[in-house]
Design an enzyme around this catalytic site. Structure first.
Site, short mmCIF file in Angstrom:
data_model
loop_
_atom_site.label_atom_id
_atom_site.label_comp_id
_atom_site.label_asym_id
_atom_site.label_seq_id
_atom_site.Cartn_x
_atom_site.Cartn_y
_atom_site.Cartn_z
CB ILE A 6 65.35 37.85 82.81
CG1 ILE A 6 65.86 38.17 84.07
CG2 ILE A 6 66.02 38.64 81.62
CD1 ILE A 6 67.43 37.57 84.05
CG ASP A 62 53.96 33.06 71.77
OD1 ASP A 62 54.60 33.91 72.23
OD2 ASP A 62 53.83 32.17 70.89
NE ARG A 122 46.85 44.31 85.30
CZ ARG A 122 45.92 44.03 84.38
NH1 ARG A 122 45.09 44.78 83.80
NH2 ARG A 122 45.70 42.61 84.34
CE1 TYR A 153 62.10 46.10 67.70
CE2 TYR A 153 63.13 47.91 66.48
CZ TYR A 153 63.03 46.90 67.71
OH TYR A 153 64.04 46.95 68.52
#
Lengths: 237, 227
Positions: A6, A62, A122, A153
């Site tokens: 997640i 990140d 991937r 966005y």
């Protein structure tokens, strides 16, 4: 031992989903990926009320630097032995109109909202393709209709919707189901950047979106992949 | 254990394309990868010996990595004929039994390979009845064939490696040409039983451009799990 990855677990929909999933018992391991270690630790602590702490694994990354994803995914497989579900929930926005959008801002939005999910899918599919599994991408209603002022966005979420539909067909042979949900207004930090004057108590809450995500990611769910599922709430006016 | 001797040396001349057909995309995936991915799910196949043109080896190696194929793959040089390509590949086979297959037939399921490997003879092939009438002749009809006695040969086929090597050596010494290996084995060893397992109607060999269009439909119907 089934594993669910997640992203975006530091707050909002990702956090609500991670905690709700820890109640459901669908998976044996949860790999949380995020850039804020303290926020991830808080989510992991909340999850550990329901499942053993040893079943929760945190990975500091990140997502604006998706180049690090292959190493993280390999590390998850080495630790848990499999990948069975991937929830791409992390998102970023810097709402600007065309003429004030810098290349850097545009690229950062795409790195988090498009490149990172692409890289995660991937790399995970390399492991999922022999046993099947589920992928769920959180897009947005902003990706479905014109949103002046939200160029990067909205277009990044449109890309994520398209990627989800393409991969539904491409990954079908492997028994991998690809879901896409597009929440409308939801009381998250990201929404606050898009609509700073809105009263968050009047709109959909992250837990309500998480409920839908958890129902889709239930291994027993077999019919709702391959479509952009819009999540909107009926509110009282 | 088996080795898959995988023939991928075709030039695709009948496809009228600069890229050989086995490297073209079918259902969004290089034709050659369809079989390599499925074989990767078969622990009975210890290794793949892939016969291909030297210049395609780096591209195939890259694809194997990209698709996460774990079964070891070694390359053998393509010959000027199919028969020579099989012989080149056989020289590298290290197991007692070999499965011969070709990249132009991507529509073989994991279960089809398993069925062939489990056939109760060490030499076996897939074959289908011929559903149409067959005559002998060129400009004029010269005779008829009894179709009930004929078999449409499909790949994959399985053989005892040493036996197949032996008949290839004999064929080379005789200057004899065969279009597939069951016929060669039967020619030199008619006493060796070659089991015919039921073939599959979807096991199309991609030969011409229209086969790629038909192939997309076959993939949708037979391999795509989402209906």
């Amino acid at each position: 031992m089934a594993t669910c990855i997640i992203t975006g677990v530091g707050s909002g929909i990702g956090k609500a989903t991670a905690i709700m999933l820890s109640h459901r018992g669908y998976y044996d391991h949860y790999a949380l990926i995020g850039r804020n270690a303290a926020d991830m630790a808080a989510t992991a602590a909340a999850m550990s009320c329901n499942i053993p702490a040893a079943a929760i694994h945190t990975y500091n990354l990140d997502l604006s630097a998706p180049e690090g994803i292959p190493e993280v995914v390999a590390s998850i497989v080495a630790t848990t032995g499999s990948i069975d579900a991937l929830l791409n929930i992390a998102g970023y926005t810097d709402p600007q109109p065309l003429l004030t959008t810098s290349l850097e801002s545009f690229e950062l939005t795409y790195r988090v909202n498009v490149y990172a999910p692409f890289m995660l899918m991937r790399e995970c599919v390399k492991y999922m393709k022999t046993s099947g599994g589920k992928i769920l991408n959180v897009a947005s209603t902003a990706g479905m209709t014109p949103r002046p002022g939200w160029l990067s966005y909205a277009s990044s979420k449109a890309a994520l919707i398209s990627i989800s539909e393409t991969l539904t067909a491409e990954l079908s042979e492997y028994g991998i189901m690809v879901y896409c949900v597009s929440p409308g207004r939801c009381a998250t930090k990201l929404r606050r950047r898009l609509a700073p004057d809105e009263d968050p108590s009047t709109i959909m809450q992250p837990e309500e979106v998480a409920e839908v995500i958890c129902n889709l990611i239930n291994p027993a769910e077999k019919c709702l992949d391959g479509q952009n599922i819009v999540i909107r709430k009926m509110i009282n006016r | 254990m088996f080795t898959l001797l995988f023939l991928s040396g075709g030039t695709g001349s009948r496809m009228l394309n600069a890229v050989p057909k086995q490297y073209m995309l079918l259902a969004g995936k290089p034709v050659v990868m369809h079989i390599l991915e499925r074989v990767d799910q078969l622990p009975e196949i210890a290794e793949v010996v892939m016969v291909c043109a030297k210049e395609y080896e780096p591209a195939i190696a890259l694809m194997l990595n990209q698709y996460g194929v774990r079964t070891p793959v070694r390359f053998a040089p393509a010959g000027s004929t199919r028969q020579e390509s099989v012989r080149n590949g056989l020289a590298m086979v290290a197991t007692d039994n070999v499965i011969v297959h070709e990249a132009a037939r991507p529509f073989v399921k994991v279960e089809d390979f398993q069925r062939l490997m489990e056939a109760n003879e060490p030499n076996a092939m897939l074959g289908e009845a011929i559903p149409f009438s067959v005559l002998v002749g060129h400009e004029y009809v010269e005779g008829a064939l009894e179709r009930s006695s004929l078999v449409n040969v499909q790949l994959p086929q399985k053989f005892q490696t040493q036996l197949l090597r032996e008949v290839h050596e004999k064929a080379m010494a005789d200057g004899a040409t065969f279009t597939e290996d069951a016929a060669m084995l039967h020619k030199y060893h008619p006493e060796v039983p070659i089991k015919i397992c039921p073939g599959m109607p979807y096991n199309l060999k991609l030969t011409t451009r229209i086969d790629m269009l038909v192939g997309e439909q076959i993939y949708d119907e037979v391999f795509r799990k989402r209906k």
